[in-house]
Each structure stands twice: as C-alpha cells, then as structure tokens.
Write a protein that holds these residues in place. Structure first.
Motif, PDB file in Angstrom:
ATOM      1  N   SER A  59       0.438  32.491 -26.033  1.00 48.88           N
ATOM      2  CA  SER A  59       0.437  32.495 -24.574  1.00 48.88           C
ATOM      3  C   SER A  59      -0.945  32.672 -23.974  1.00 48.88           C
ATOM      4  O   SER A  59      -1.188  32.243 -22.839  1.00 48.88           O
ATOM      5  CB  SER A  59       1.355  33.616 -24.037  1.00 48.88           C
ATOM      6  N   ASN A  85      -1.891  27.471 -20.176  1.00 47.64           N
ATOM      7  CA  ASN A  85      -0.843  26.760 -19.448  1.00 47.64           C
ATOM      8  C   ASN A  85      -1.396  25.403 -19.022  1.00 47.64           C
ATOM      9  O   ASN A  85      -2.288  25.322 -18.182  1.00 47.64           O
ATOM     10  CB  ASN A  85      -0.401  27.557 -18.220  1.00 47.64           C
ATOM     11  N   SER A 139      -0.052  23.013 -17.328  1.00 50.97           N
ATOM     12  CA  SER A 139       0.662  22.376 -16.222  1.00 50.97           C
ATOM     13  C   SER A 139      -0.317  21.572 -15.375  1.00 50.97           C
ATOM     14  O   SER A 139      -1.540  21.731 -15.469  1.00 50.97           O
ATOM     15  CB  SER A 139       1.364  23.429 -15.364  1.00 50.97           C
ATOM     16  N   ARG A 156      13.212  17.108 -18.822  1.00 49.52           N
ATOM     17  CA  ARG A 156      12.766  18.138 -19.764  1.00 49.52           C
ATOM     18  C   ARG A 156      12.923  17.675 -21.208  1.00 49.52           C
ATOM     19  O   ARG A 156      12.089  17.976 -22.068  1.00 49.52           O
ATOM     20  CB  ARG A 156      13.551  19.429 -19.528  1.00 49.52           C
ATOM     21  N   ASP A 167       0.943  27.119 -25.394  1.00 50.79           N
ATOM     22  CA  ASP A 167       1.255  27.041 -23.966  1.00 50.79           C
ATOM     23  C   ASP A 167       2.298  28.113 -23.682  1.00 50.79           C
ATOM     24  O   ASP A 167       3.324  28.195 -24.383  1.00 50.79           O
ATOM     25  CB  ASP A 167       1.798  25.657 -23.608  1.00 50.79           C
ATOM     26  N   ARG A 180       4.506  28.355 -21.584  1.00 51.87           N
ATOM     27  CA  ARG A 180       5.836  27.845 -21.224  1.00 51.87           C
ATOM     28  C   ARG A 180       6.737  27.689 -22.436  1.00 51.87           C
ATOM     29  O   ARG A 180       7.967  27.594 -22.296  1.00 51.87           O
ATOM     30  CB  ARG A 180       5.691  26.518 -20.482  1.00 51.87           C
ATOM     31  N   HIS A 183       9.661  30.222 -22.880  1.00 56.14           N
ATOM     32  CA  HIS A 183      10.907  30.140 -22.122  1.00 56.14           C
ATOM     33  C   HIS A 183      12.066  29.768 -23.045  1.00 56.14           C
ATOM     34  O   HIS A 183      11.916  28.998 -23.991  1.00 56.14           O
ATOM     35  CB  HIS A 183      10.769  29.106 -21.007  1.00 56.14           C
ATOM     36  N   SER A 223      12.860  26.035 -23.520  1.00 56.45           N
ATOM     37  CA  SER A 223      11.907  25.304 -24.365  1.00 56.45           C
ATOM     38  C   SER A 223      12.212  25.532 -25.839  1.00 56.45           C
ATOM     39  O   SER A 223      12.186  24.598 -26.646  1.00 56.45           O
ATOM     40  CB  SER A 223      10.471  25.738 -24.051  1.00 56.45           C
TER      41      SER A 223
END
Length: 851
Positions: free
Chosen positions: A399, A408, A410, A564, A592, A594, A597, A600
């Motif tokens: 992370s 991240n 994004s 997704r 990443d 994300r 989650h 994911s």
C-alpha cells in the motif's frame, strides 16, 4: 492423431516479394494474384509434396512449418490448408471460427466437431469485434479513389482497343482475350457506385455533432421495425432487395484489384471493407430474413457517429465537383456499428451443430458473469486448484512505498511526482532482492511512459540499472521479437544479476508469453488497468448492460460490475506470466492500495485468494519477500539444474517463449484453472441466416478470359437480376427518382452504355503487358503452323469457348502441334486455360503427348 495448424499469410508466407509487403491486406491480394496466375512456385509445389511424411507425420508449430516449407520450397500457408482435410486436430486463431467470412474462406466445417478455446478470457471481445465495424471518411475517400482508378482504366481501354494487332494475324480479339484477370465492369455502374459513396460521405457529413466532441449515439432502432443503420443505407436506396446489385459491382472491382499484382503496396483495398460491411449489415441471406436482421440489430447493436480528423488531407487532393461531395464536413466522420453482446456470435457458433464447446483459461472467473455475457448454458463447470505448493508462491499487497507515500495509480493520482517517485523507489528496492527476471506491468502505455520519463530525470532509472538491465515493451509489432531476445540474453548473461521487463496490462507480453523459471521470478502490478471510462465504446457497453439486466435467460451483470471485471481479468493475465509449471516458483507483488479492497481480492483466481497477504509497512514486505526467495531457491535439484542450464546459455528459451503453441517439455500436464464445457444444442433458425452466402463471402476466384466469354450466359445467381434488364441495373435500381442530385453528378461525366472488359495484369519485364503476350504467342504460333493448322486452332478455341471440353481441345492440339519440336507451344497454352482447369489440362496434355 494427425495435427495441422492454420495461420495467416503474414505468419506463413515465404514468397520473397509478398513477404516484404508491409500490410497484411496487401499480402493477401498479392498472394491471391500469384496463386491464381500459377506463378508462385511455392504454392505450385504443394500438390507434389503434400504426402511427404515430414509434413504429415510430425507435429509442427507455425515456426517449424515455415522452416520446413522453406527447406522444401513449399508454401506453408497452402500446405496447412491441404493438411487440414485429413487432420484429426486443427489449431487456428479464434476469428477463423467466430467470423463467418473466415470460416468460409478456410472451408471450416464444424458439424459434430469438438471446439476447444484456450485463453478463452479473450473470447467475449473477439465475438463482439467480429460482429462490429468502424467506417471512417478516410475509408470512403479511399474507395472513391479506387473507383476513379477503374473508371480511368475503362476509358483508356475504350480509346485504345488495339484491334489492329489482332487483325494483322487474322483472328477475332473476342475469341482470344484469354487470361487470368479479366473482369466485366460497366462504366455506368462504376459511376453509380462512386455517386453512392459520395452520397454516403455527404450524409455522414450532414449529421450535427455536439461541440463536446463526444459524438452521438443512435439506439438500435429509431423507428420500428427498422434499425438506424438501415435508415442510413435506405437514403442510398441500398436495401435488402437491392443490396446484391451494389455488392455485385464491389465484388467485380475487388476481383480486378486482386488480379493486378502491380503496386499492391500502395493500394488501400477500401472496397473490400465496404463489401464486408454490407455483408455484416444485410447478411447474405434472402429478403425474407431481413426482419430477423433488423431484430438482431435492435437487440445487440448501437450506432455511434463521431469526428474523424484524418479527412483533411483528402479534401485538398479531392477538390473538384466530381470527386467531392456537395457538403463536406469540416471534420471527417467515423460511423461505428458496435455489437455489445458476445452471445450474438457465440449462439451462431453453437448452432453450427458442433458436438461440444470447451472454454479454458486461468482468468475466466467469475464464471457467473461469463455465462451472463454469452447467454449460453454451461452445464459442466470446473475450477481447479493449482499444482504448486504454498511454499512456491508469494503474493502480497503493497500500500505504501519506502518513504510512506501511498501507492495509488488512479487517474487523479498517477501524475503526482510524489507517487511516481514512491513507485520508482519501491521497484528499486524490490530489484535488489528479486533474483533473475522481474516483470513490471503498468495500466497503460501513457502511464508507463510518464513513469519512465520521471525516473530518468530524477536518477531512479540509473539506480534500477545497477541491479537489472531494463527492457521496455514496444508498441510496434516489428520490434517485439528483438526486444524479447535482448531480455532473454540479459537473463542468461552471468555478468548480470538479472533483467527487468516493463510492459503494460493487455499488451502482448502480459497476454501470451511464457516467463518460466529464471525468465520470470516475480511480477509487479503497479495499478488496476480499468478501460478508459470516457471512451464512447466503454460507456455504451456499460449502458447496454444496464439496459438489459434481467432480460436474458441467464443472470446478467450491470455495467459497473463489467467495468471492474475488465481490470481484474487484465491483472490476472499479467500475474499468470510467472509460475508456469509444477516445479516453478515466483512472487506476485500488487503495488496499489486499492488491491486491499475486498472486491479486488475477490476477483483474483480462486486458487490464489487464500495466499494473499497484506503488509502494513514496506520493511515487513521486503523481509517477507527476501525470506521467500531464500527458501524457494532450495526447492529441489530439478529447479537448480534447469537454472544452471539456462545460465549456460540455452538459446532455445527465447525462441520457445515466442511460439504460440509450445509443445510440453515433459509428460507432466499443466492444470487449467477453469474448464467450461458446453453440451451440444439443437440448431436453431439462427444458423440458417447465412444459408446461400457462399457465393458472396468466398474469396472470389479470378475469372479468366475464356470463362468471361460466356460469363453472362452461365452460372448466374438466381437472385441477381440480368444485366440486360434495363429495369434492374445498379444505376436504375439503387439510384431512384429520389436521388436526382446524385444523378446530376453522374451526368457530369460522359457515361458509355457498352460494357468493356477491364484487364489488370502483372507487368512482364520481357514481354510487356498481358495483351502483348497474347499477340506475341499468336505470332509465334502462326509462324510455325500452316494456314490450315492455324485455322484449325481458331476453330478449337471457338469450340472450347462454348463447351469447355478439355478432351476435345487437347486432342485437337495434339493434331495441330503434331511435330515434337512444337510441344512447347502446346505447353505454353496453359496460360490461357481457366484456373480451375489448369492442373487437369497440364496432366492430360502431358499424358497425351507422351503416348
């Protein structure tokens, strides 16, 4: 079992002239021209070599077949098609099965066949793409340019008939226009075809587009029961009742283009694209099936029109009133007809009376969404665990980078300098502890390029190079093999501690290259590769799914879930590049935040989910990863010995990794994560939609000059109206009374009612063009024969033109050329025989003269 593998000319052609052409379309046309004229000696050798055990008894992949073909001077492409007739197992690309035209071109009969689709995670997109098209203003401009070329040639033929050459040797030119590339083209029909293309360009240009640049979307239907795509062509008077006239002229033009083997590199082949588009829209079925086509269009399709800035270069070159529409948009247009349901093609495939369809891939999960997309029942479903042990796999989410900056990728964060530096430093630290090959995948090329640019400017790039040699996935296909070979060379270089390959998800490297053992000890995923959310096709796909929730036989998914899943499947494909066999080991690093989650993690392959670890600090991640490689490096003698062999320079690694069908190195079978089995279904009426379509969709054989003499009297399709019927010509039927403005354009140019023969021929350096070859041959024959024998030869030609009786012709030739010294003149006559009779003529002639 007997096995063969089908591929494209681009992969298999060994003819030096054809292979050097840049575009695949140019190679196709150049190959057909040479084969039909029987001037490709590689193809000519197939018949004599097809029973050679080296071709029929060995299991060959594409590279081996090409190598063997070069050794024996035999065309690998046509040899593969020959071997297919007796093969028990046939390997081929997806589109050879999914696309109706490709199926017919390759003569693929799927009745009672078992179809196995490997890497089936791509099948959804291929099914949709095969039933879709994009037509740009530049494509239309290319077509107009090609039609112009044909009109100019016909005008030259009209003004330079050269009848005197034939009169001087006392023979009727109409009896001796015998060759391999003659096609009847009417000047008036060509003028009409051009006017229709100009009108289509004008229609698209008149459509108002929003200033936002997003284009406009038309639903499957704007007025029942007709789809919007049919409304567009209805303005051209091209309907289910009249489309065959339009397609007939296009077919003649394409045949003439194929016969011209000069300047193929420069041709655009736009007319063939137009013919394919009409076949897709209207099909090749009868008028009675038009309602079914309209229904499918409304159910599965959307029409999208957007700007195309590539037209401006054409506007400068085409500025006169005949070559430019009255109203040309300042910007070009792209007309898109997109299919958003793979079930349209999948159901048609199953309806071919196949026995079973088996889909396999490591990245098909979740299976529920796959069934929803295909709308076909899968009664047998299997998800297998992997064959490796827990100690052979390390997978963790990272992370934060070494300095604590969140990772991240994004859209909002990926351009941040802090993020780019943190990701670069993360990769530097991993490169220090990961042995041998390391793969790093980015969400897209722009993201990868921005990372590289930043790392090179701030010194991170040089720090990585201290531990690994760096290699970047090229966007150009021609560069791919070179870059891969450089990567494998670096891996085998004992002076290096390994190599790093930077690639993109959904790229060639992430989809199908095998990085077994030291070629790929770890893979780093730097972000979630979502499709471009603002792209029209992506938005419309999501909208289509939202509109059709609950309407199918199977549980459907919403657009957001599909969005997704596209990212998750791309990630799963990339991480599948490592751990390629039972004794392999490797690490999967998800860089990443994300990936922490739950949704994911839930999209990962079933066998992998239980191994995922989430680390709270970068230091713990490094320690765990270092411990894993310390233990995994001592897994067994087999791994160690293979590594030593590779380090000594096993040059076959690079070659094998690039092969699409690699033979297993041992008797041990690799497990597939998912196997889907589709039981055979009863064929429905959907399979009948394409009945009777062979004549239009088959690559049209060149009609030689002897055939053309009675072309108008034989083999007319029942649904093609006679050219002699003044009420059913292309110009009178397509251009109705509602198109007076188009007729005005036609009247600008003098229209000749007479139909001329258009002869496009390959230029011969020694003998000039095709017509000169005919004259030269006749002069030579006339010098060698008596007047009675020459008269007899003319009678034979006239007779053969009527009845096509080879036996009578050859018996006659044996009496005309009765002197053994003139046998070569009889042999040269083969150039004037129709293509489908050439081989029989050569064999029979040889037997006759030998006896």
């Amino acid at each position: 079992p007997k096995i063969c593998i089908l591929g494209s000319r681009e992969q298999m052609c060994i003819h030096p002239e054809v292979a050097k052409l840049e575009s695949n379309t140019a190679k196709i046309h150049a190959c057909r021209a040479k084969v039909n004229a029987r001037i490709c000696h590689f193809c000519n050798n197939v018949e004599t070599k097809k029973d050679d055990p080296s071709f029929s008894e060995s299991i060959l992949d594409i590279e081996e077949l090409v190598e063997l073909g070069g050794k024996h001077k035999v065309c690998p492409y046509y040899m593969a098609r020959e071997l297919k007739s007796n093969a028990d197992i046939v390997f081929m690309p997806y589109n050879y099965l999914i696309d109706f035209k490709s199926r017919q071109a390759n003569n693929i009969d799927m009745k009672n066949a078992i179809i196995i689709c490997d890497e089936a995670h791509n099948l959804e997109k291929i099914c949709e793409d095969s039933a879709s098209f994009d037509l740009s203003s530049a494509d239309i401009a290319n077509c107009i340019e090609e039609v112009d070329n044909f009109i100019n040639i016909l005008q030259r033929i009209k003004s330079n008939t050269n009848d005197e050459e034939y009169d001087s040797i006392g023979i009727d030119k109409s009896d001796l226009l015998i060759g391999t590339a003659d096609t009847d083209l009417d000047v008036e029909d060509l003028a009409t075809l051009k006017a229709l293309l100009l009108k289509l360009e004008e229609i698209l240009g008149d459509i108002d587009l929003p200033s936002s640049g997003n284009g406009i979307t038309k639903p499957g239907s704007i007025s029942l029961p007709t789809s919007y795509i049919y409304e567009i062509f209805k303005q051209l008077n091209v309907t289910f009742e009249t489309k065959h006239l339009f397609m007939q002229v296009l077919d003649k033009c394409i045949t003439a283009t194929i016969s011209d083997s000069r300047n193929l590199k420069a041709k655009h082949f736009g007319l063939e694209k137009i013919l394919d588009i009409l076949t897709l829209i209207f099909g090749t079925h009868n008028v009675e099936m038009s309602s079914a086509s309209c229904l499918n269009s409304k159910k599965y399709y959307k029409v999208h029109i957007r700007s195309d800035n590539n037209l401006r270069k054409w506007q400068t070159a085409r500025s006169d009133p005949w070559t430019t529409a009255k109203k040309v948009a300042r910007e070009g247009r792209i007309l898109s007809y997109w299919c958003f349901s793979p079930s349209y093609s999948m159901k048609e495939l199953v309806d071919q009376e196949v026995r079973a369809v088996i889909l396999t891939s490591g990245t098909l999960s979740p299976i529920e969404s796959l069934v929803a997309e295909f709308q076909v029942s899968f009664p047998i479903q299997l998800q297998n665990p992997h064959v490796i042990d827990k100690k052979q796999i390390w997978i963790g989410t990272v992370s934060k980078g070494p300095c604590g900056t969140p990772l991240n990728s994004s859209y909002r964060n990926r351009s941040s300098l802090e993020y780019l530096s943190s990701l670069g430093n993360t990769i530097v630290n991993f490169a220090r502890i990961i042995p041998d090959g390391l793969l790093v995948f980015f969400p897209s090329y722009p993201v990868m390029n921005s990372c590289i640019e930043h790392w090179q400017s701030c010194g991170i790039w040089d720090r990585i190079c201290q531990y690994k040699s760096l290699h970047i996935e090229p966007q150009q296909k021609a560069e791919f093999a070179r870059v891969m070979n450089e990567y494998y060379t670096s891996i085998r270089d004992e002076s290096c501690s390994g190599a790093m390959f930077l690639g993109v998800c959904r790229g060639k490297v992430s989809e199908g290259v095998d990085f077994a053992d030291i070629n790929g000890r770890a893979v780093i995923i730097t972000g979630l590769p979502f499709p471009p959310s603002k792209e029209a096709k992506v938005m419309l796909k999501m909208q289509y799914l939202d509109e059709n929730i609950g309407f199918g036989e199977h549980k459907s998914i919403c657009g957001r879930d599909w969005y997704r899943q596209q990212a998750s499947r791309a990630v799963n494909q990339a991480i599948g590049r490592v751990i390629r066999h039972r004794n392999d080991y490797g690490a999967i690093i998800l860089c990443d935040e994300r990936f922490n989650h739950r949704d994911s993690i839930g999209q990962l392959p079933k066998w992998l989910k239980c191994y995922v670890q989430s680390y709270t600090s970068f230091g713990l991640t490094q320690k765990s990863l270092k411990d894993f490689f310390s233990l995994a490096g001592n897994l067994g003698g087999e791994v160690s010995s293979e590594k030593a062999a590779l380090k000594r320079g096993n040059a076959q690694i690079g070659k094998s990794a690039l092969r699409p069908f690699k033979k297993p190195a041992s008797n041990e079978k690799n497990a597939k994560d998912v196997v889907l089995h589709v039981a055979s279904l009863k064929p429905s009426n959907l399979s009948k939609i394409h009945e009777g379509s062979t004549k239009i969709l088959e690559p049209k054989k060149q009609i030689n000059l002897l055939e053309s003499l009675d072309h108008c009297n034989k083999n007319k399709p029942a649904n093609i109206i006679s050219d002699n019927d003044d009420k059913a010509t292309l110009s009178s039927t397509i251009l109705g009374k509602n198109m007076s403005d188009v007729n005005t354009k036609i009247n600008i140019m003098p229209v000749v009612k007479k139909t001329h023969k258009i002869i496009l021929h390959k230029k011969n350096a020694n003998s000039g063009n095709r017509e000169n070859l005919v004259v030269a041959y006749l002069r030579k024959v006339k010098e060698c024969l008596s007047s009675d024998s020459f008269t007899r030869l003319k009678e034979l030609l006239a007779s053969f033109k009527k009845d096509r009786n080879l036996g009578v012709l050859i018996n006659g030739l044996s009496t005309v050329f009765d002197d053994p010294s003139m046998y070569h003149l009889a042999e040269e006559f083969v150039r004037f025989i129709p293509d489908q009779l050439k081989r029989e003529f050569e064999t029979t002639l040889k037997e006759k003269f030998n006896s």
